[in-house]
Design a protein around this motif. Structure first.
Motif, PDB file in Angstrom:
ATOM      1  N   THR A   1     -24.253   3.353 -40.510  1.00  0.00           N
ATOM      2  CA  THR A   1     -23.405   4.514 -40.774  1.00  0.00           C
ATOM      3  C   THR A   1     -23.966   5.758 -40.101  1.00  0.00           C
ATOM      4  O   THR A   1     -25.145   6.082 -40.272  1.00  0.00           O
ATOM      5  CB  THR A   1     -23.280   4.782 -42.287  1.00  0.00           C
ATOM      6  N   PHE A   2     -23.103   6.443 -39.339  1.00  0.00           N
ATOM      7  CA  PHE A   2     -23.352   7.795 -38.853  1.00  0.00           C
ATOM      8  C   PHE A   2     -22.204   8.639 -39.376  1.00  0.00           C
ATOM      9  O   PHE A   2     -21.070   8.488 -38.927  1.00  0.00           O
ATOM     10  CB  PHE A   2     -23.380   7.855 -37.325  1.00  0.00           C
ATOM     11  N   SER A   3     -22.453   9.539 -40.307  1.00  0.00           N
ATOM     12  CA  SER A   3     -21.396  10.326 -40.921  1.00  0.00           C
ATOM     13  C   SER A   3     -21.701  11.821 -40.795  1.00  0.00           C
ATOM     14  O   SER A   3     -22.736  12.286 -41.264  1.00  0.00           O
ATOM     15  CB  SER A   3     -21.245   9.950 -42.399  1.00  0.00           C
ATOM     16  N   ARG A   4     -20.794  12.554 -40.133  1.00  0.00           N
ATOM     17  CA  ARG A   4     -20.939  13.991 -39.928  1.00  0.00           C
ATOM     18  C   ARG A   4     -22.231  14.339 -39.189  1.00  0.00           C
ATOM     19  O   ARG A   4     -22.873  15.357 -39.472  1.00  0.00           O
ATOM     20  CB  ARG A   4     -20.866  14.737 -41.267  1.00  0.00           C
ATOM     21  N   VAL A   5     -22.622  13.498 -38.239  1.00  0.00           N
ATOM     22  CA  VAL A   5     -23.812  13.762 -37.423  1.00  0.00           C
ATOM     23  C   VAL A   5     -23.325  14.397 -36.127  1.00  0.00           C
ATOM     24  O   VAL A   5     -22.972  13.713 -35.168  1.00  0.00           O
ATOM     25  CB  VAL A   5     -24.606  12.470 -37.156  1.00  0.00           C
ATOM     26  N   ASP A   6     -23.298  15.720 -36.104  1.00  0.00           N
ATOM     27  CA  ASP A   6     -22.634  16.464 -35.033  1.00  0.00           C
ATOM     28  C   ASP A   6     -23.305  16.272 -33.673  1.00  0.00           C
ATOM     29  O   ASP A   6     -22.642  16.296 -32.633  1.00  0.00           O
ATOM     30  CB  ASP A   6     -22.598  17.950 -35.402  1.00  0.00           C
ATOM     31  N   GLY A   7     -24.608  16.065 -33.638  1.00  0.00           N
ATOM     32  CA  GLY A   7     -25.315  15.939 -32.370  1.00  0.00           C
ATOM     33  C   GLY A   7     -25.182  14.575 -31.718  1.00  0.00           C
ATOM     34  O   GLY A   7     -25.630  14.380 -30.583  1.00  0.00           O
ATOM     35  N   LEU A   8     -24.585  13.632 -32.415  1.00  0.00           N
ATOM     36  CA  LEU A   8     -24.431  12.287 -31.874  1.00  0.00           C
ATOM     37  C   LEU A   8     -23.286  12.276 -30.865  1.00  0.00           C
ATOM     38  O   LEU A   8     -22.175  12.714 -31.155  1.00  0.00           O
ATOM     39  CB  LEU A   8     -24.144  11.295 -33.004  1.00  0.00           C
ATOM     40  N   ARG A   9     -23.530  11.759 -29.673  1.00  0.00           N
ATOM     41  CA  ARG A   9     -22.527  11.778 -28.614  1.00  0.00           C
ATOM     42  C   ARG A   9     -22.681  10.531 -27.741  1.00  0.00           C
ATOM     43  O   ARG A   9     -23.467   9.640 -28.043  1.00  0.00           O
ATOM     44  CB  ARG A   9     -22.678  13.040 -27.771  1.00  0.00           C
ATOM     45  N   GLY A  10     -21.902  10.482 -26.666  1.00  0.00           N
ATOM     46  CA  GLY A  10     -21.969   9.337 -25.767  1.00  0.00           C
ATOM     47  C   GLY A  10     -21.118   8.180 -26.242  1.00  0.00           C
ATOM     48  O   GLY A  10     -20.360   8.284 -27.205  1.00  0.00           O
ATOM     49  N   ARG A  11     -21.252   7.063 -25.599  1.00  0.00           N
ATOM     50  CA  ARG A  11     -20.451   5.879 -25.882  1.00  0.00           C
ATOM     51  C   ARG A  11     -21.122   4.975 -26.912  1.00  0.00           C
ATOM     52  O   ARG A  11     -22.331   5.065 -27.141  1.00  0.00           O
ATOM     53  CB  ARG A  11     -20.208   5.097 -24.587  1.00  0.00           C
ATOM     54  N   ILE A  12     -20.333   4.117 -27.493  1.00  0.00           N
ATOM     55  CA  ILE A  12     -20.863   3.087 -28.385  1.00  0.00           C
ATOM     56  C   ILE A  12     -21.520   2.028 -27.515  1.00  0.00           C
ATOM     57  O   ILE A  12     -20.869   1.445 -26.638  1.00  0.00           O
ATOM     58  CB  ILE A  12     -19.742   2.470 -29.240  1.00  0.00           C
ATOM     59  N   PRO A  13     -22.820   1.754 -27.687  1.00  0.00           N
ATOM     60  CA  PRO A  13     -23.527   0.854 -26.759  1.00  0.00           C
ATOM     61  C   PRO A  13     -23.119  -0.603 -26.931  1.00  0.00           C
ATOM     62  O   PRO A  13     -22.883  -1.077 -28.047  1.00  0.00           O
ATOM     63  CB  PRO A  13     -24.995   1.070 -27.139  1.00  0.00           C
ATOM     64  N   SER A  14     -23.056  -1.310 -25.809  1.00  0.00           N
ATOM     65  CA  SER A  14     -22.638  -2.718 -25.835  1.00  0.00           C
ATOM     66  C   SER A  14     -23.637  -3.595 -26.578  1.00  0.00           C
ATOM     67  O   SER A  14     -23.282  -4.671 -27.074  1.00  0.00           O
ATOM     68  CB  SER A  14     -22.456  -3.235 -24.403  1.00  0.00           C
ATOM     69  N   GLN A  15     -24.893  -3.143 -26.664  1.00  0.00           N
ATOM     70  CA  GLN A  15     -25.924  -3.922 -27.370  1.00  0.00           C
ATOM     71  C   GLN A  15     -25.623  -4.081 -28.856  1.00  0.00           C
ATOM     72  O   GLN A  15     -26.185  -4.958 -29.521  1.00  0.00           O
ATOM     73  CB  GLN A  15     -27.294  -3.269 -27.179  1.00  0.00           C
ATOM     74  N   LEU A  16     -24.720  -3.243 -29.365  1.00  0.00           N
ATOM     75  CA  LEU A  16     -24.327  -3.361 -30.770  1.00  0.00           C
ATOM     76  C   LEU A  16     -23.740  -4.742 -31.062  1.00  0.00           C
ATOM     77  O   LEU A  16     -23.855  -5.263 -32.179  1.00  0.00           O
ATOM     78  CB  LEU A  16     -23.314  -2.269 -31.105  1.00  0.00           C
ATOM     79  N   ALA A  17     -23.128  -5.336 -30.061  1.00  0.00           N
ATOM     80  CA  ALA A  17     -22.493  -6.642 -30.241  1.00  0.00           C
ATOM     81  C   ALA A  17     -23.491  -7.760 -30.514  1.00  0.00           C
ATOM     82  O   ALA A  17     -23.098  -8.864 -30.920  1.00  0.00           O
ATOM     83  CB  ALA A  17     -21.656  -6.990 -29.002  1.00  0.00           C
ATOM     84  N   LYS A  18     -24.774  -7.505 -30.316  1.00  0.00           N
ATOM     85  CA  LYS A  18     -25.804  -8.514 -30.581  1.00  0.00           C
ATOM     86  C   LYS A  18     -26.056  -8.700 -32.073  1.00  0.00           C
ATOM     87  O   LYS A  18     -26.629  -9.704 -32.494  1.00  0.00           O
ATOM     88  CB  LYS A  18     -27.116  -8.101 -29.897  1.00  0.00           C
ATOM     89  N   ILE A  19     -25.613  -7.741 -32.894  1.00  0.00           N
ATOM     90  CA  ILE A  19     -25.943  -7.777 -34.330  1.00  0.00           C
ATOM     91  C   ILE A  19     -24.861  -8.575 -35.051  1.00  0.00           C
ATOM     92  O   ILE A  19     -23.912  -8.017 -35.620  1.00  0.00           O
ATOM     93  CB  ILE A  19     -26.056  -6.356 -34.909  1.00  0.00           C
ATOM     94  N   ASP A  20     -24.997  -9.881 -35.042  1.00  0.00           N
ATOM     95  CA  ASP A  20     -23.916 -10.734 -35.548  1.00  0.00           C
ATOM     96  C   ASP A  20     -23.802 -10.751 -37.072  1.00  0.00           C
ATOM     97  O   ASP A  20     -22.850 -11.307 -37.617  1.00  0.00           O
ATOM     98  CB  ASP A  20     -24.053 -12.157 -35.009  1.00  0.00           C
ATOM     99  N   LYS A  21     -24.748 -10.097 -37.774  1.00  0.00           N
ATOM    100  CA  LYS A  21     -24.662 -10.009 -39.237  1.00  0.00           C
ATOM    101  C   LYS A  21     -24.008  -8.718 -39.711  1.00  0.00           C
ATOM    102  O   LYS A  21     -23.815  -8.533 -40.924  1.00  0.00           O
ATOM    103  CB  LYS A  21     -26.062 -10.131 -39.850  1.00  0.00           C
TER     104      LYS A  21
END
Length: 338
Positions: A106-126
């Motif tokens: 979870t990232f909620s109301r984190v204003d400094g977070l930017r950029g794209r959602i990284p493709s490596q996220l797909a490795k977390i199959d759980k």
């Protein structure tokens, strides 16, 4: 965020962190991944993240499995009730994919977070819960999210995402919540999106730039309770979203260009909230609507409705604003019918 989603998120927060204190030491692989995550940001407030302390028992925003010491949840939130606010300046790093036991992110109301959602996220199959809410994350809704086959909650609301909704999200068969509202999404809603989502209860695609019709495959979902399409440019017939036996309790179609005969609609008996304002809906308001004992809000204003407003049930609660700017509606609380 809708009241229903706020409650669901709060329940999720407490359930995930009720067991976050761990009797097992933090897994060394996960510790390394977390430290790499921290170092990737230009600026962060993760001051508790230090090699001198255990990541499961001492690090803020981290939750672990009490038996294995594996990191199962990360929650970075600046919601009002959160006692541990956080600042992250940068993009979600690729090292997030090294947290192989992660179930909730979870990232909620984190204003400094930017950029794209990284493709490596797909490795977390759980991964079961992915929430990126009110940040500056941009790019498209990535099709690789369909590889997260355990996902039950996908909430990407209030970001800067653009482009089309990928049809591949329809393969997330365990999904209960799909929330993509408040972005810059364009194009039509894929016709195949809802054919396999038998567990979907919440759908929020509101406040985007979507065009075209609402797919009729949505009518096949027997569990859908919260449906929000408001603030788009959708067209066509949406009457199939209604039905006396359907489980829909909240429906918002406002601010589109939908056109259908309202007089032919049967309302779900579970309906508590309905907003169909600012469309091109015609016909009359069916008398069956007075049977809705849970209805506390209705807005049919700015349409092309005619005829007498039904009386009885909860209809004494609603003001003239609920019916304003129609073609020829009459009766309480508007002018008498001639």
């Amino acid at each position: 965020m809708t009241p229903a989603l706020t409650i669901a998120t709060t329940i999720l927060f407490f359930s995930l962190f009720s067991s976050s204190s761990s009797s097992s030491a933090c897994n060394k692989h996960d510790e390394k991944a977390l430290l790499a995550f921290k170092s990737s940001f230009h600026y962060n407030t993760l001051t508790s993240w230090s090699k001198s302390t255990d990541c499961c028992s001492s690090w803020d925003h981290v939750g672990c499995d009490s038996d294995t010491g594996r990191v199962t949840s990360l929650r970075f939130s600046n919601d009002y009730e959160n006692p541990r606010p956080v600042s992250l300046n940068g993009s979600i790093p690729a090292t997030i994919g090294d947290l192989s036991s992660l179930e909730s992110l979870t990232f909620s109301r984190v204003d400094g977070l930017r950029g794209r959602i990284p493709s490596q996220l797909a490795k977390i199959d759980k991964l079961k819960h992915l929430v990126i809410y009110l940040t500056r994350v941009s790019g498209t809704v990535p099709p690789f999210l369909s590889k997260l086959t355990a996902l039950t909650q996908l909430s990407l609301a209030g970001n800067r995402l653009s482009g089309a909704i990928p049809p591949s999200l329809g393969s997330l068969v365990h999904l209960t919540d799909m929330v993509l509202s408040g972005n810059r999404l364009t194009g039509s809603i894929p016709a195949s999106l809802f054919r396999k989502l038998a567990n979907l209860t919440t759908l929020d695609l509101s406040r985007n730039r979507l065009t075209g019709p609402i797919p009729r495959s949505l009518a096949g979902l027997s569990s859908i309770a919260f449906v929000f399409f408001h603030g788009n440019r959708l067209t066509g017939d949406a009457s199939f979203l209604f039905g006396k036996s359907r489980p829909v309790s909240q429906l918002n179609l406002a601010g589109n260009e939908l056109a259908f005969d309202f007089s032919r609609v049967e309302f779900p008996l579970s309906m508590g909230y309905m907003d169909v304002s600012n469309n091109k809906i015609y016909g009359s308001i069916p008398a069956q609507i007075t049977e809705l004992t849970r209805l506390t809000y209705i807005d049919v204003s700015y349409n092309k409705l005619c005829g007498k407003i039904p009386s009885g049930g909860n209809f004494a609660l609603f003001s003239a604003d609920s019916y304003a700017h129609n073609k020829c509606l009459c009766g309480e609380p508007l002018q008498p019918c001639k």
